[in-house]
Design a protein around this motif. Structure first.
Motif, PDB file in Angstrom:
ATOM      1  N   ALA A 192      26.112  45.990  -5.949  1.00 20.75           N
ATOM      2  CA  ALA A 192      25.894  44.554  -6.171  1.00 20.75           C
ATOM      3  C   ALA A 192      26.642  44.013  -7.384  1.00 20.75           C
ATOM      4  CB  ALA A 192      24.392  44.287  -6.342  1.00 20.75           C
ATOM      5  N   ALA A 193      27.115  44.891  -8.279  1.00 14.17           N
ATOM      6  CA  ALA A 193      27.749  44.448  -9.526  1.00 14.17           C
ATOM      7  C   ALA A 193      29.172  43.956  -9.310  1.00 14.17           C
ATOM      8  CB  ALA A 193      27.750  45.593 -10.531  1.00 14.17           C
ATOM      9  N   HIS A 194      29.657  43.184 -10.267  1.00 11.86           N
ATOM     10  CA  HIS A 194      31.056  42.763 -10.246  1.00 11.86           C
ATOM     11  C   HIS A 194      31.959  43.883 -10.763  1.00 11.86           C
ATOM     12  CE1 HIS A 194      28.811  38.829 -10.790  1.00 11.86           C
ATOM     13  NE2 HIS A 194      29.377  38.724  -9.616  1.00 11.86           N
ATOM     14  N   ASP A 195      31.438  44.637 -11.717  1.00  9.95           N
ATOM     15  CA  ASP A 195      32.188  45.757 -12.276  1.00  9.95           C
ATOM     16  C   ASP A 195      31.260  46.941 -12.474  1.00  9.95           C
ATOM     17  OD1 ASP A 195      34.965  44.575 -13.156  1.00  9.95           O
ATOM     18  OD2 ASP A 195      33.480  43.127 -13.847  1.00  9.95           O
ATOM     19  N   VAL A 196      31.799  48.150 -12.325  1.00  9.18           N
ATOM     20  CA  VAL A 196      31.024  49.373 -12.537  1.00  9.18           C
ATOM     21  C   VAL A 196      31.716  50.208 -13.599  1.00  9.18           C
ATOM     22  CG1 VAL A 196      30.190  51.516 -11.511  1.00  9.18           C
ATOM     23  CG2 VAL A 196      30.088  49.382 -10.210  1.00  9.18           C
ATOM     24  N   LEU A 197      30.940  50.581 -14.609  1.00  9.87           N
ATOM     25  CA  LEU A 197      31.457  51.393 -15.693  1.00  9.87           C
ATOM     26  C   LEU A 197      30.803  52.771 -15.614  1.00  9.87           C
ATOM     27  CD1 LEU A 197      31.772  50.090 -19.365  1.00  9.87           C
ATOM     28  CD2 LEU A 197      31.276  52.461 -18.822  1.00  9.87           C
ATOM     29  N   VAL A 198      31.618  53.807 -15.462  1.00  6.98           N
ATOM     30  CA  VAL A 198      31.122  55.186 -15.400  1.00  6.98           C
ATOM     31  C   VAL A 198      31.427  55.858 -16.727  1.00  6.98           C
ATOM     32  CG1 VAL A 198      31.389  57.447 -14.295  1.00  6.98           C
ATOM     33  CG2 VAL A 198      31.389  55.362 -12.900  1.00  6.98           C
ATOM     34  N   ILE A 199      30.401  56.472 -17.318  1.00  9.77           N
ATOM     35  CA  ILE A 199      30.586  57.167 -18.591  1.00  9.77           C
ATOM     36  C   ILE A 199      30.449  58.671 -18.379  1.00  9.77           C
ATOM     37  CG2 ILE A 199      28.148  56.733 -19.169  1.00  9.77           C
ATOM     38  CD1 ILE A 199      28.975  56.827 -22.146  1.00  9.77           C
ATOM     39  N   ASN A 218      33.228  55.696  -3.379  1.00 13.00           N
ATOM     40  CA  ASN A 218      34.358  55.637  -2.454  1.00 13.00           C
ATOM     41  C   ASN A 218      33.910  55.800  -1.005  1.00 13.00           C
ATOM     42  OD1 ASN A 218      37.437  55.930  -1.952  1.00 13.00           O
ATOM     43  ND2 ASN A 218      36.554  57.747  -0.982  1.00 13.00           N
ATOM     44  N   LYS A 219      33.040  56.768  -0.747  1.00 15.53           N
ATOM     45  CA  LYS A 219      32.614  57.073   0.620  1.00 15.53           C
ATOM     46  C   LYS A 219      31.980  55.868   1.294  1.00 15.53           C
ATOM     47  CE  LYS A 219      29.627  60.159   3.309  1.00 15.53           C
ATOM     48  NZ  LYS A 219      28.707  61.323   3.265  1.00 15.53           N
ATOM     49  N   TYR A 220      31.122  55.167   0.557  1.00 14.84           N
ATOM     50  CA  TYR A 220      30.412  54.024   1.135  1.00 14.84           C
ATOM     51  C   TYR A 220      31.070  52.692   0.803  1.00 14.84           C
ATOM     52  CZ  TYR A 220      26.858  57.486   2.129  1.00 14.84           C
ATOM     53  OH  TYR A 220      26.197  58.602   2.602  1.00 14.84           O
ATOM     54  N   ASP A 221      32.282  52.771   0.230  1.00 11.60           N
ATOM     55  CA  ASP A 221      33.073  51.571  -0.070  1.00 11.60           C
ATOM     56  C   ASP A 221      32.259  50.564  -0.889  1.00 11.60           C
ATOM     57  OD1 ASP A 221      35.395  50.099  -0.043  1.00 11.60           O
ATOM     58  OD2 ASP A 221      34.905  49.049   1.823  1.00 11.60           O
ATOM     59  N   LEU A 222      31.581  51.070  -1.919  1.00 11.33           N
ATOM     60  CA  LEU A 222      30.735  50.214  -2.750  1.00 11.33           C
ATOM     61  C   LEU A 222      31.567  49.373  -3.711  1.00 11.33           C
ATOM     62  CD1 LEU A 222      27.947  52.810  -3.670  1.00 11.33           C
ATOM     63  CD2 LEU A 222      28.043  51.246  -1.716  1.00 11.33           C
ATOM     64  N   GLN A 223      32.681  49.941  -4.185  1.00 10.92           N
ATOM     65  CA  GLN A 223      33.605  49.246  -5.081  1.00 10.92           C
ATOM     66  C   GLN A 223      35.015  49.766  -4.815  1.00 10.92           C
ATOM     67  OE1 GLN A 223      32.944  46.872  -7.465  1.00 10.92           O
ATOM     68  NE2 GLN A 223      30.712  46.896  -7.277  1.00 10.92           N
ATOM     69  N   LYS A 224      35.998  48.978  -5.196  1.00 12.34           N
ATOM     70  CA  LYS A 224      37.396  49.404  -5.072  1.00 12.34           C
ATOM     71  C   LYS A 224      37.900  50.040  -6.365  1.00 12.34           C
ATOM     72  CE  LYS A 224      37.861  47.745  -0.913  1.00 12.34           C
ATOM     73  NZ  LYS A 224      37.911  48.679   0.247  1.00 12.34           N
ATOM     74  N   GLU A 225      37.151  49.842  -7.447  1.00 11.71           N
ATOM     75  CA  GLU A 225      37.590  50.319  -8.753  1.00 11.71           C
ATOM     76  C   GLU A 225      36.378  50.661  -9.601  1.00 11.71           C
ATOM     77  OE1 GLU A 225      40.616  48.055 -11.179  1.00 11.71           O
ATOM     78  OE2 GLU A 225      38.860  47.718 -12.455  1.00 11.71           O
ATOM     79  N   VAL A 226      36.496  51.684 -10.433  1.00  7.55           N
ATOM     80  CA  VAL A 226      35.487  51.941 -11.460  1.00  7.55           C
ATOM     81  C   VAL A 226      36.197  52.008 -12.810  1.00  7.55           C
ATOM     82  CG1 VAL A 226      33.930  53.200  -9.919  1.00  7.55           C
ATOM     83  CG2 VAL A 226      35.599  54.470 -11.271  1.00  7.55           C
ATOM     84  N   LYS A 227      35.491  51.615 -13.820  1.00  6.34           N
ATOM     85  CA  LYS A 227      36.003  51.647 -15.186  1.00  6.34           C
ATOM     86  C   LYS A 227      35.422  52.883 -15.869  1.00  6.34           C
ATOM     87  CE  LYS A 227      36.410  46.622 -15.225  1.00  6.34           C
ATOM     88  NZ  LYS A 227      37.860  46.627 -15.041  1.00  6.34           N
ATOM     89  N   LEU A 228      36.264  53.637 -16.548  1.00  4.19           N
ATOM     90  CA  LEU A 228      35.862  54.923 -17.116  1.00  4.19           C
ATOM     91  C   LEU A 228      35.831  54.877 -18.643  1.00  4.19           C
ATOM     92  CD1 LEU A 228      35.304  57.988 -16.484  1.00  4.19           C
ATOM     93  CD2 LEU A 228      37.762  58.345 -16.863  1.00  4.19           C
ATOM     94  N   VAL A 229      34.735  55.420 -19.212  1.00  2.00           N
ATOM     95  CA  VAL A 229      34.623  55.619 -20.657  1.00  2.00           C
ATOM     96  C   VAL A 229      34.315  57.087 -20.904  1.00  2.00           C
ATOM     97  CG1 VAL A 229      33.231  55.153 -22.718  1.00  2.00           C
ATOM     98  CG2 VAL A 229      33.885  53.268 -21.211  1.00  2.00           C
TER      99      VAL A 229
END
Length: 291
Positions: free
Chosen positions: A158-165, A184-195
């Motif tokens: 549901a988010a606009h952006d996803v940040l994975v730490i 990726n499998k469920y096509d939840l987002q096209k991009e994740v942001k990594l920290v």
């Protein structure tokens, strides 16, 4: 005649201002990880403060229902949570905690988990309450529980952006990759942001990000946007013990400077991966998933 023209311009300006308020939409960023103990809640709290320092109005939704601890980092004690709003016993303003720099914190409780069992009028009432957040926030940070669950997946989708730490530890990287595979499998987002947290130096952070991106490029159709790293810093441990974010207690610490850089990257033009749909779009997606 001049006064009349000025009056008309003032009315038009006021209408334009009202329109802007009505159409204002918050950017929703979900912060997640593959496992616990990687500093997710600490990142959320300090990132909120860094963004507030840059003029953003920030609200934190503590959605780690099992181990909620954003309030602890701020030294706050919630008496109520979103569950009280769902049941119609309180309104949103009554449960919100007020942190430093104008930050507001919504204690999640089990409120969102109740969505599947809500009557239509209850769902609408909760939506109306959540839409009030649009007036309060430019950015809403959602601190999820660790691991992969229906709840976490819902907040990611549901988010606009996803940040994975993650940290440089192999198990942490593996778990972070695991949640990326699900995205990726469920096509939840096209991009994740990594920290990358708790690194010895900038090079170690870069190396982890490069490895993570290469694996993603080879096996996933998921773009990895490396936001930055957080250096291992004893100031972080001291701030946790003192129940205050390190960006306040130790603003000149190495970790605080790293957080400021991450905030700059998040707020830079073009850093948002999706069209901003605000709380209404977020709530609509969450309701479908949880129902």
């Amino acid at each position: 005649m001049v006064d009349q023209a000025k009056a008309l311009r003032d009315i038009a300006a006021n209408k334009s201002g009202c329109h802007n308020k009505l159409t204002h939409k918050s950017r929703i960023i979900t912060i997640t990880s593959g496992k616990g103990g990687v500093g997710k809640s600490n990142l959320t709290a300090n990132l909120a403060l860094a963004m507030a320092n840059k003029g953003e109005k920030v609200v934190i939704l503590d959605a780690d229902f099992g181990m909620a601890n954003v309030d602890i980092i701020f030294g706050l004690i919630p008496r109520l949570n979103l569950y009280d709003v769902v049941k119609g016993q309180k309104n949103l303003e009554e449960i919100i905690l007020h942190g430093p720099k104008g930050i507001k914190i919504v204690p999640g409780g089990t409120g969102f988990l109740e969505l599947a069992n809500l009557m239509d009028f209850q769902r609408q009432r909760l939506l109306n309450q959540l839409l009030e957040l649009e007036k309060e926030a430019d950015i809403i940070l959602i601190d999820t529980g660790a691991g992969i669950s229906k709840t976490v997946i819902g907040f990611i989708a549901a988010a606009h952006d996803v940040l994975v730490i993650t940290t440089p530890e192999p198990t942490s990287i593996t778990d972070a990759y695991g949640i990326s595979k699900v995205i990726n499998k469920y096509d939840l987002q096209k991009e994740v942001k990594l920290v990358v947290n708790q690194v010895k130096n900038a090079q170690e952070g870069q190396e982890v990000a490069v490895r993570f991106s290469k694996v993603s490029d080879n096996y996933l159709q998921l773009k990895i946007d490396y936001l930055g790293y957080i250096l291992h810093d004893n100031a972080v441990l001291r701030s946790v013990r003192e129940q205050q974010p390190f960006i306040i207690l130790y603003p000149d610490s190495k970790a605080a400077q790293c957080i400021e850089n991450i905030a700059d990257n998040l707020l830079s033009p073009g850093s948002n991966s999706n069209e901003i749909s605000g709380m209404r779009g977020f709530f609509s997606k969450i309701s479908k998933i949880f129902s």
